[in-house]
Design a protein around this motif. Structure first.
Motif, mmCIF file in Angstrom:
data_model
loop_
_atom_site.group_PDB
_atom_site.id
_atom_site.type_symbol
_atom_site.label_atom_id
_atom_site.label_comp_id
_atom_site.label_asym_id
_atom_site.label_seq_id
_atom_site.Cartn_x
_atom_site.Cartn_y
_atom_site.Cartn_z
ATOM 1 N N GLY A 164 0.722 -1.082 0.054
ATOM 2 C CA GLY A 164 -0.045 -0.030 0.030
ATOM 3 C C GLY A 164 0.644 1.304 -0.030
ATOM 4 N N LEU A 165 2.031 1.193 0.512
ATOM 5 C CA LEU A 165 3.011 2.197 0.563
ATOM 6 C C LEU A 165 3.933 2.347 -0.707
ATOM 7 C CD1 LEU A 165 3.698 2.698 4.125
ATOM 8 C CD2 LEU A 165 2.155 4.027 3.124
ATOM 9 N N GLN A 166 4.214 0.933 -0.964
ATOM 10 C CA GLN A 166 5.257 0.916 -2.170
ATOM 11 C C GLN A 166 4.424 0.205 -3.274
ATOM 12 O OE1 GLN A 166 9.329 -0.478 -2.086
ATOM 13 N NE2 GLN A 166 9.255 -0.324 0.318
ATOM 14 N N PRO A 167 4.773 0.389 -4.404
ATOM 15 C CA PRO A 167 3.885 -0.264 -5.525
ATOM 16 C C PRO A 167 4.506 -1.809 -5.581
ATOM 17 C CG PRO A 167 5.195 1.671 -6.533
ATOM 18 C CD PRO A 167 5.795 1.444 -5.063
ATOM 19 N N PRO A 168 3.447 -2.875 -5.786
ATOM 20 C CA PRO A 168 4.150 -4.199 -5.891
ATOM 21 C C PRO A 168 5.223 -4.175 -6.837
ATOM 22 C CG PRO A 168 1.569 -3.835 -6.193
ATOM 23 C CD PRO A 168 2.266 -2.551 -6.222
ATOM 24 N N PHE A 169 6.054 -5.103 -6.542
ATOM 25 C CA PHE A 169 7.298 -5.360 -7.644
ATOM 26 C C PHE A 169 8.172 -4.086 -7.341
ATOM 27 C CE2 PHE A 169 4.386 -8.706 -8.861
ATOM 28 C CZ PHE A 169 5.024 -9.643 -8.536
ATOM 29 N N ASN A 170 8.272 -3.265 -6.552
ATOM 30 C CA ASN A 170 8.871 -2.341 -6.546
ATOM 31 C C ASN A 170 10.435 -2.394 -6.389
ATOM 32 O OD1 ASN A 170 9.879 0.771 -6.426
ATOM 33 N ND2 ASN A 170 9.731 0.740 -4.486
ATOM 34 N N ASN A 171 11.456 -2.249 -6.897
ATOM 35 C CA ASN A 171 12.873 -2.525 -6.742
ATOM 36 C C ASN A 171 13.199 -4.081 -6.822
ATOM 37 O OD1 ASN A 171 14.049 0.089 -6.440
ATOM 38 N ND2 ASN A 171 13.095 -0.080 -4.541
ATOM 39 N N ARG A 172 12.278 -4.631 -8.160
ATOM 40 C CA ARG A 172 12.213 -5.993 -8.379
ATOM 41 C C ARG A 172 12.463 -6.036 -9.832
ATOM 42 N NH1 ARG A 172 11.543 -9.435 -3.962
ATOM 43 N NH2 ARG A 172 10.516 -8.587 -2.201
ATOM 44 N N GLY A 173 13.104 -7.333 -10.360
ATOM 45 C CA GLY A 173 12.805 -7.515 -12.002
ATOM 46 C C GLY A 173 13.735 -8.708 -12.417
ATOM 47 N N VAL A 174 13.173 -8.979 -13.531
ATOM 48 C CA VAL A 174 13.958 -10.290 -14.236
ATOM 49 C C VAL A 174 14.591 -9.723 -15.334
ATOM 50 C CG1 VAL A 174 13.896 -12.657 -14.789
ATOM 51 C CG2 VAL A 174 12.760 -11.986 -12.820
ATOM 52 N N PHE A 175 16.014 -10.010 -15.797
ATOM 53 C CA PHE A 175 16.574 -9.489 -16.913
ATOM 54 C C PHE A 175 17.311 -10.701 -17.486
ATOM 55 C CE2 PHE A 175 16.136 -5.695 -14.042
ATOM 56 C CZ PHE A 175 15.680 -4.835 -15.007
ATOM 57 N N ARG A 176 17.071 -10.558 -18.813
ATOM 58 C CA ARG A 176 18.165 -11.765 -19.431
ATOM 59 C C ARG A 176 19.423 -11.092 -20.012
ATOM 60 N NH1 ARG A 176 15.835 -16.554 -21.395
ATOM 61 N NH2 ARG A 176 13.800 -15.732 -20.964
ATOM 62 N N THR A 177 20.378 -11.993 -20.233
ATOM 63 C CA THR A 177 21.637 -11.727 -20.879
ATOM 64 C C THR A 177 21.511 -11.720 -22.358
ATOM 65 O OG1 THR A 177 22.328 -13.789 -20.625
ATOM 66 C CG2 THR A 177 22.898 -12.360 -18.998
ATOM 67 N N ASP A 178 22.163 -10.895 -23.098
ATOM 68 C CA ASP A 178 22.312 -10.944 -24.362
ATOM 69 C C ASP A 178 23.209 -11.955 -25.082
ATOM 70 O OD1 ASP A 178 24.685 -9.960 -24.219
ATOM 71 O OD2 ASP A 178 23.946 -7.837 -25.094
ATOM 72 N N ALA A 179 23.493 -12.195 -26.300
ATOM 73 C CA ALA A 179 24.348 -13.035 -26.957
ATOM 74 C C ALA A 179 25.914 -12.912 -26.262
ATOM 75 C CB ALA A 179 24.286 -12.597 -28.472
ATOM 76 N N GLU A 180 25.999 -11.661 -25.991
ATOM 77 C CA GLU A 180 27.488 -11.531 -25.529
ATOM 78 C C GLU A 180 27.586 -11.633 -23.818
ATOM 79 O OE1 GLU A 180 30.252 -11.098 -27.074
ATOM 80 O OE2 GLU A 180 28.605 -11.380 -29.146
ATOM 81 N N GLY A 181 26.436 -12.102 -23.481
ATOM 82 C CA GLY A 181 26.464 -12.317 -21.866
ATOM 83 C C GLY A 181 26.238 -10.985 -21.136
ATOM 84 N N CYS A 182 25.809 -9.992 -21.687
ATOM 85 C CA CYS A 182 25.701 -8.546 -21.139
ATOM 86 C C CYS A 182 24.359 -8.432 -20.251
ATOM 87 C CB CYS A 182 26.093 -7.298 -22.156
ATOM 88 S SG CYS A 182 27.643 -7.702 -22.857
ATOM 89 N N TYR A 183 24.630 -7.643 -19.242
ATOM 90 C CA TYR A 183 23.147 -7.388 -18.491
ATOM 91 C C TYR A 183 23.201 -5.809 -18.274
ATOM 92 C CZ TYR A 183 25.393 -7.098 -14.178
ATOM 93 O OH TYR A 183 26.241 -6.962 -13.227
ATOM 94 N N ALA A 184 21.964 -5.063 -18.231
ATOM 95 C CA ALA A 184 21.977 -3.734 -17.802
ATOM 96 C C ALA A 184 20.508 -3.651 -17.180
ATOM 97 C CB ALA A 184 22.370 -2.867 -18.761
ATOM 98 N N PHE A 185 20.735 -2.830 -16.208
ATOM 99 C CA PHE A 185 19.334 -2.267 -15.656
ATOM 100 C C PHE A 185 19.733 -1.188 -14.491
ATOM 101 C CE2 PHE A 185 20.919 -5.593 -12.321
ATOM 102 C CZ PHE A 185 20.577 -4.895 -11.298
ATOM 103 N N ARG A 186 18.482 -0.388 -14.322
ATOM 104 C CA ARG A 186 18.650 0.617 -13.299
ATOM 105 C C ARG A 186 17.850 0.211 -12.014
ATOM 106 N NH1 ARG A 186 19.445 2.700 -18.435
ATOM 107 N NH2 ARG A 186 20.812 4.344 -18.692
ATOM 108 N N GLY A 187 18.467 0.797 -11.196
ATOM 109 C CA GLY A 187 17.594 0.743 -9.640
ATOM 110 C C GLY A 187 18.089 1.974 -8.971
ATOM 111 N N VAL A 188 18.152 1.796 -7.573
ATOM 112 C CA VAL A 188 18.498 2.567 -6.590
ATOM 113 C C VAL A 188 19.812 2.271 -5.698
ATOM 114 C CG1 VAL A 188 16.239 3.786 -6.533
ATOM 115 C CG2 VAL A 188 16.923 1.992 -4.931
ATOM 116 N N LYS A 189 20.718 2.899 -5.245
ATOM 117 C CA LYS A 189 21.758 2.399 -4.467
ATOM 118 C C LYS A 189 21.315 1.959 -2.985
ATOM 119 C CE LYS A 189 26.089 3.950 -2.079
ATOM 120 N NZ LYS A 189 26.720 5.146 -1.839
ATOM 121 N N PRO A 190 21.333 0.904 -2.876
ATOM 122 C CA PRO A 190 20.841 0.158 -1.464
ATOM 123 C C PRO A 190 21.092 0.899 -0.234
ATOM 124 C CG PRO A 190 21.701 -1.472 -3.065
ATOM 125 C CD PRO A 190 22.302 -0.258 -3.464
#
Length: 282
Positions: A164-190
Motif C-alpha cells: 500500500g505504500l510501495q508499488p507491487p514489485f518495487n525494486n524487483r525485476g528479471v533481466f535476460r543476458t544478450d548474446a554477449e552475456g551482457c546485462y544492464a538495468f537501473r535501480g537505486v543505491k541500496p
C-alpha cells in the motif's frame, strides 16, 4: 535392557524407536538431531520454565510467518545456519562468483523487464546503473541467463514490508543476458536496514546484545541452462555494517564499488561480472 525412558539413556531410547524401514537419510538426520538436542539439554541443564519459554518462542515464530514474511528463515539466518548450509552445499570452484543467503524477502513472479529498464517504480532513492556480464569459468559469455534482482528502497524497506505504500514489485525485476552475456538495468543505491525486529527473532537479538542491521546490498539470483544456480549479493563498499552483518552474509569478494557519475539519469554506476560454474559430475 529396559526400553523405558531415563536421563542416562534418553538418546538410545528415543532413537531406538525409529522404524526399521525408515528412509536412510531421514534416519541419519533424526538420529543426529536427537543426539545433539538431548546433549544440549543435558549440558545446559534446561529448566522447565526455560523449556516452556522455548516452546512459546517457536510457536510465536510460526505465527509470525506469512506469504510475505518468513520468521523461521530469519531465525536460521541470525543463528548462522543459513550461511553454514550455503557454505556446505555451494563450494564453488576457484573463479566462480561466491554465493550467500537468499534472505526472507525473495518473491516469485517478478516481472521480466527490458535491458536497461529501471526496477525503481516509486522514483525514490539515488539512481544507479548496474551493468556487466555473466560468464563461465573460461570467460566465455553465457547468453540468455536470467538475473532475478531485488533490493530495499531508499527508506530501507522491501515492497512486501510496505504493501500500500510501495508499488507491487518495487525494486524487483528479471533481466535476460544478450548474446554477449551482457546485462544492464537501473535501480537505486541500496541502503543499510534492520531485519524485522518486532518478532521473536528481534527479541532474541536484543536479549543477546546483538544489533539487527544488514549492510546495504542488492540481491541477485542467476539461472542459466547447464549451470548451477547462483544466489548472491552485491554489497556497498564502505558500509558500516560489513563486519557485523546480522545474518553473516558478507563475503569480501561480494563487496563492490559504487562509482559516482554525472549522468543525466544516474548518480551511481556499478560494473560487475558474474561467473557461473557447471554442476560437478558425480
Amino acid at each position: 535392557m529396559s526400553s523405558y525412558f531415563s536421563a542416562t539413556r534418553s538418546v538410545e531410547t528415543v532413537n531406538g524407536r525409529i522404524g526399521a524401514d525408515t528412509d536412510p537419510r531421514l534416519r541419519r538426520i533424526m538420529t543426529s538431531l536427537v543426539t545433539h538436542l538431548h546433549g544440549f539439554v543435558k549440558e545446559v541443564e534446561l529448566t522447565e520454565a526455560e523449556w516452556e519459554q522455548a516452546i512459546a518462542f517457536l510457536t510465536r515464530t510460526g505465527q509470525m510467518c506469512s506469504d510475505t514474511r518468513q520468521e523461521f528463515i530469519l531465525l536460521s539466518d541470525v543463528l548462522g545456519v543459513s550461511m553454514l548450509v550455503d557454505a556446505i552445499n555451494h563450494q564453488a570452484p576457484g573463479g566462480a562468483t561466491e554465493s550467500t543467503v537468499l534472505g526472507p524477502f525473495h518473491v516469485d513472479g517478478a516481472p521480466h523487464r527490458a535491458p536497461g529498464e529501471t526496477i525503481s517504480l516509486d522514483g525514490k532513492g539515488e539512481a544507479c546503473l548496474f551493468r556487466g556480464r555473466v560468464l563461465d569459468l573460461d570467460g566465455a559469455p553465457i547468453a540468455n541467463a536470467l538475473l532475478d534482482v531485488w533490493s530495499d528502497n531508499a527508506d530501507g524497506f522491501y515492497d512486501v514490508q510496505q504493501p500500500g505504500l510501495q508499488p507491487p514489485f518495487n525494486n524487483r525485476g528479471v533481466f535476460r543476458t544478450d548474446a554477449e552475456g551482457c546485462y544492464a538495468f537501473r535501480g537505486v543505491k541500496p541502503v543499510s536496514y534492520p531485519i524485522p525486529a518486532d518478532g521473536p527473532v528481534g527479541w532474541m537479538l536484543a536479549a543477546l546484545g546483538r544489533h539487527p542491521w544488514r549492510p546495504a546490498h542488492l540481491h541477485v539470483l542467476i539461472t542459466a541452462p547447464g549451470f548451477d544456480r547462483l544466489i548472491t549479493h552485491l554489497f556497498v563498499a564502505g558500509d558500516r555494517y560489513l563486519q557485523s552483518d546480522a545474518v553473516f552474509g558478507v563475503k569480501e569478494a561480494l563487496i563492490v564499488a559504487f562509482q559516482p557519475v554525472d549522468g543525466p539519469n544516474e548518480r551511481w554506476l556499478v560494473e560487475h561480472d558474474f561467473v557461473l560454474a557447471r554442476p560437478l559430475a558425480h
